[in-house]
Motif scaffolding. Sequence first.
Motif, PDB file in Angstrom:
ATOM      1  N   TYR A  47       0.844  -1.195   0.000  1.00 41.68           N
ATOM      2  CA  TYR A  47       0.000   0.000   0.000  1.00 41.68           C
ATOM      3  C   TYR A  47       0.882   1.249   0.000  1.00 41.68           C
ATOM      4  O   TYR A  47       0.684   2.167  -0.799  1.00 41.68           O
ATOM      5  N   GLY A  48       1.838   1.291   0.900  1.00 36.46           N
ATOM      6  CA  GLY A  48       2.746   2.440   0.954  1.00 36.46           C
ATOM      7  C   GLY A  48       3.505   2.628  -0.345  1.00 36.46           C
ATOM      8  O   GLY A  48       3.662   3.756  -0.829  1.00 36.46           O
ATOM      9  N   LEU A  49       3.967   1.539  -0.931  1.00 33.79           N
ATOM     10  CA  LEU A  49       4.694   1.621  -2.199  1.00 33.79           C
ATOM     11  C   LEU A  49       3.799   2.169  -3.312  1.00 33.79           C
ATOM     12  O   LEU A  49       4.235   3.005  -4.111  1.00 33.79           O
ATOM     13  N   LEU A  50       2.554   1.735  -3.364  1.00 32.07           N
ATOM     14  CA  LEU A  50       1.636   2.255  -4.383  1.00 32.07           C
ATOM     15  C   LEU A  50       1.385   3.748  -4.175  1.00 32.07           C
ATOM     16  O   LEU A  50       1.313   4.512  -5.144  1.00 32.07           O
ATOM     17  N   CYS A  51       1.286   4.169  -2.919  1.00 31.40           N
ATOM     18  CA  CYS A  51       1.130   5.603  -2.647  1.00 31.40           C
ATOM     19  C   CYS A  51       2.369   6.373  -3.104  1.00 31.40           C
ATOM     20  O   CYS A  51       2.265   7.521  -3.539  1.00 31.40           O
ATOM     21  N   ASP A  52       3.518   5.738  -3.036  1.00 34.76           N
ATOM     22  CA  ASP A  52       4.778   6.385  -3.421  1.00 34.76           C
ATOM     23  C   ASP A  52       5.040   6.350  -4.918  1.00 34.76           C
ATOM     24  O   ASP A  52       5.996   6.964  -5.385  1.00 34.76           O
ATOM     25  N   THR A  53       4.244   5.631  -5.658  1.00 37.14           N
ATOM     26  CA  THR A  53       4.484   5.494  -7.097  1.00 37.14           C
ATOM     27  C   THR A  53       3.279   5.960  -7.916  1.00 37.14           C
ATOM     28  O   THR A  53       2.903   5.331  -8.901  1.00 37.14           O
ATOM     29  N   GLY A  54       2.653   7.053  -7.466  1.00 34.87           N
ATOM     30  CA  GLY A  54       1.629   7.681  -8.287  1.00 34.87           C
ATOM     31  C   GLY A  54       0.190   7.357  -7.944  1.00 34.87           C
ATOM     32  O   GLY A  54      -0.720   7.746  -8.668  1.00 34.87           O
ATOM     33  N   TYR A  55      -0.060   6.629  -6.877  1.00 32.43           N
ATOM     34  CA  TYR A  55      -1.427   6.322  -6.458  1.00 32.43           C
ATOM     35  C   TYR A  55      -2.257   5.656  -7.563  1.00 32.43           C
ATOM     36  O   TYR A  55      -3.281   6.197  -7.998  1.00 32.43           O
ATOM     37  N   PRO A  56      -1.844   4.472  -8.047  1.00 27.78           N
ATOM     38  CA  PRO A  56      -2.707   3.777  -9.003  1.00 27.78           C
ATOM     39  C   PRO A  56      -4.026   3.382  -8.321  1.00 27.78           C
ATOM     40  O   PRO A  56      -4.067   2.475  -7.489  1.00 27.78           O
ATOM     41  N   ARG A  61      -0.948  -2.225  13.838  1.00 26.45           N
ATOM     42  CA  ARG A  61      -0.594  -0.851  14.148  1.00 26.45           C
ATOM     43  C   ARG A  61       0.818  -0.625  13.629  1.00 26.45           C
ATOM     44  O   ARG A  61       1.703  -1.464  13.818  1.00 26.45           O
ATOM     45  N   PHE A  62       0.972   0.466  12.910  1.00 24.01           N
ATOM     46  CA  PHE A  62       2.274   0.898  12.429  1.00 24.01           C
ATOM     47  C   PHE A  62       2.470   2.340  12.843  1.00 24.01           C
ATOM     48  O   PHE A  62       1.506   3.102  12.931  1.00 24.01           O
ATOM     49  N   PHE A  63       3.709   2.734  13.048  1.00 25.11           N
ATOM     50  CA  PHE A  63       4.056   4.142  13.083  1.00 25.11           C
ATOM     51  C   PHE A  63       4.465   4.504  11.670  1.00 25.11           C
ATOM     52  O   PHE A  63       5.114   3.712  10.981  1.00 25.11           O
ATOM     53  N   MET A  64       4.060   5.672  11.215  1.00 21.89           N
ATOM     54  CA  MET A  64       4.327   6.076   9.840  1.00 21.89           C
ATOM     55  C   MET A  64       4.985   7.451   9.828  1.00 21.89           C
ATOM     56  O   MET A  64       4.524   8.376  10.493  1.00 21.89           O
ATOM     57  N   ASP A  65       6.052   7.547   9.073  1.00 24.77           N
ATOM     58  CA  ASP A  65       6.691   8.823   8.769  1.00 24.77           C
ATOM     59  C   ASP A  65       6.612   8.998   7.263  1.00 24.77           C
ATOM     60  O   ASP A  65       6.889   8.064   6.507  1.00 24.77           O
ATOM     61  N   VAL A  66       6.224  10.189   6.827  1.00 22.50           N
ATOM     62  CA  VAL A  66       6.105  10.464   5.397  1.00 22.50           C
ATOM     63  C   VAL A  66       6.803  11.781   5.093  1.00 22.50           C
ATOM     64  O   VAL A  66       6.601  12.768   5.800  1.00 22.50           O
ATOM     65  N   VAL A  67       7.618  11.773   4.074  1.00 20.01           N
ATOM     66  CA  VAL A  67       8.090  13.020   3.486  1.00 20.01           C
ATOM     67  C   VAL A  67       7.402  13.119   2.136  1.00 20.01           C
ATOM     68  O   VAL A  67       7.225  12.122   1.436  1.00 20.01           O
ATOM     69  N   ALA A  88       5.729  11.423  -2.721  1.00 22.26           N
ATOM     70  CA  ALA A  88       5.723  10.993  -1.319  1.00 22.26           C
ATOM     71  C   ALA A  88       6.618   9.782  -1.145  1.00 22.26           C
ATOM     72  O   ALA A  88       6.858   9.011  -2.079  1.00 22.26           O
ATOM     73  N   ARG A  89       7.080   9.631   0.081  1.00 26.66           N
ATOM     74  CA  ARG A  89       7.822   8.439   0.482  1.00 26.66           C
ATOM     75  C   ARG A  89       7.318   8.058   1.876  1.00 26.66           C
ATOM     76  O   ARG A  89       7.509   8.776   2.842  1.00 26.66           O
ATOM     77  N   HIS A  90       6.611   6.919   1.947  1.00 26.70           N
ATOM     78  CA  HIS A  90       6.040   6.426   3.195  1.00 26.70           C
ATOM     79  C   HIS A  90       7.018   5.458   3.862  1.00 26.70           C
ATOM     80  O   HIS A  90       7.555   4.560   3.202  1.00 26.70           O
ATOM     81  N   HIS A  91       7.209   5.620   5.160  1.00 25.77           N
ATOM     82  CA  HIS A  91       8.051   4.725   5.952  1.00 25.77           C
ATOM     83  C   HIS A  91       7.184   4.160   7.078  1.00 25.77           C
ATOM     84  O   HIS A  91       6.675   4.911   7.914  1.00 25.77           O
ATOM     85  N   LEU A  92       7.010   2.848   7.088  1.00 23.62           N
ATOM     86  CA  LEU A  92       6.224   2.181   8.121  1.00 23.62           C
ATOM     87  C   LEU A  92       7.180   1.439   9.046  1.00 23.62           C
ATOM     88  O   LEU A  92       8.028   0.670   8.578  1.00 23.62           O
ATOM     89  N   VAL A  93       7.028   1.667  10.346  1.00 23.54           N
ATOM     90  CA  VAL A  93       7.917   1.034  11.315  1.00 23.54           C
ATOM     91  C   VAL A  93       7.126   0.508  12.505  1.00 23.54           C
ATOM     92  O   VAL A  93       5.981   0.892  12.737  1.00 23.54           O
ATOM     93  N   ASN A  94       7.764  -0.352  13.271  1.00 25.37           N
ATOM     94  CA  ASN A  94       7.235  -0.921  14.507  1.00 25.37           C
ATOM     95  C   ASN A  94       5.858  -1.576  14.336  1.00 25.37           C
ATOM     96  O   ASN A  94       4.918  -1.257  15.060  1.00 25.37           O
ATOM     97  N   PRO A  95       5.736  -2.511  13.403  1.00 26.02           N
ATOM     98  CA  PRO A  95       4.432  -3.155  13.220  1.00 26.02           C
ATOM     99  C   PRO A  95       4.064  -4.055  14.402  1.00 26.02           C
ATOM    100  O   PRO A  95       4.914  -4.753  14.947  1.00 26.02           O
ATOM    101  N   VAL A  96       2.810  -3.992  14.787  1.00 33.51           N
ATOM    102  CA  VAL A  96       2.233  -4.934  15.745  1.00 33.51           C
ATOM    103  C   VAL A  96       1.010  -5.514  15.047  1.00 33.51           C
ATOM    104  O   VAL A  96       0.054  -4.786  14.757  1.00 33.51           O
TER     105      VAL A  96
END
Length: 169
Positions: free
Chosen positions: A26-35, A96-102, A77-85
């Motif tokens: 999902y994050g990768l698709l958001c980072d590659t033009g939102y198909p 649950r993920f923490f997300m940082d986006v630039v 955009a570049r989505h970074h997902l960390v600390n998955p539970v």
Amino acid sequence: MAEKTIEERLQVLEDREAIARLSYDYGLLCDTGYPVQQIVDMFTDDGAWVSNILGEFYGKAELTSYYTNIPTIQVWARHHLVNPVIDVDGDEATCRFFMDVVSTQAGRDGAPNVPIILTATEHVSLRRTPEGWRFVRFDVDIHQMSSLEKGWVAEPYYIDPALSGPSQG
């Protein structure tokens, strides 16, 4: 309570990996033009994307509208997902993920583009379908969404009015 068999324990591990992969894809698709169709297909028919800042979108029609509009506003955009539970209970799961986006938001009315940094927590409910795991509800709790120039101390919520959606439900 009976101890789970090795097969049941393996299934939980495979489910967790499939859910993590869906989230990362999902994050990768958001980072590659939102198909749009690929993203919307990641949701159940009754799926929802809900944000404390950016609006609420219920069902595939509203999701399609939201994801169609995003690339005109957020041009990179570049989505970074960390600390998955990830917790799996049969055919239902939560993660649950923490997300940082630039990202870069398009400037409006001739204004220059705006570099953005965003931090959030994603709380996601999922369901196993015949097509695999799908998002049922995708909650994005944004902690700050700031222009890179001003930062989150001076400007915790930079909001482009075109980005906010209707609150429905």
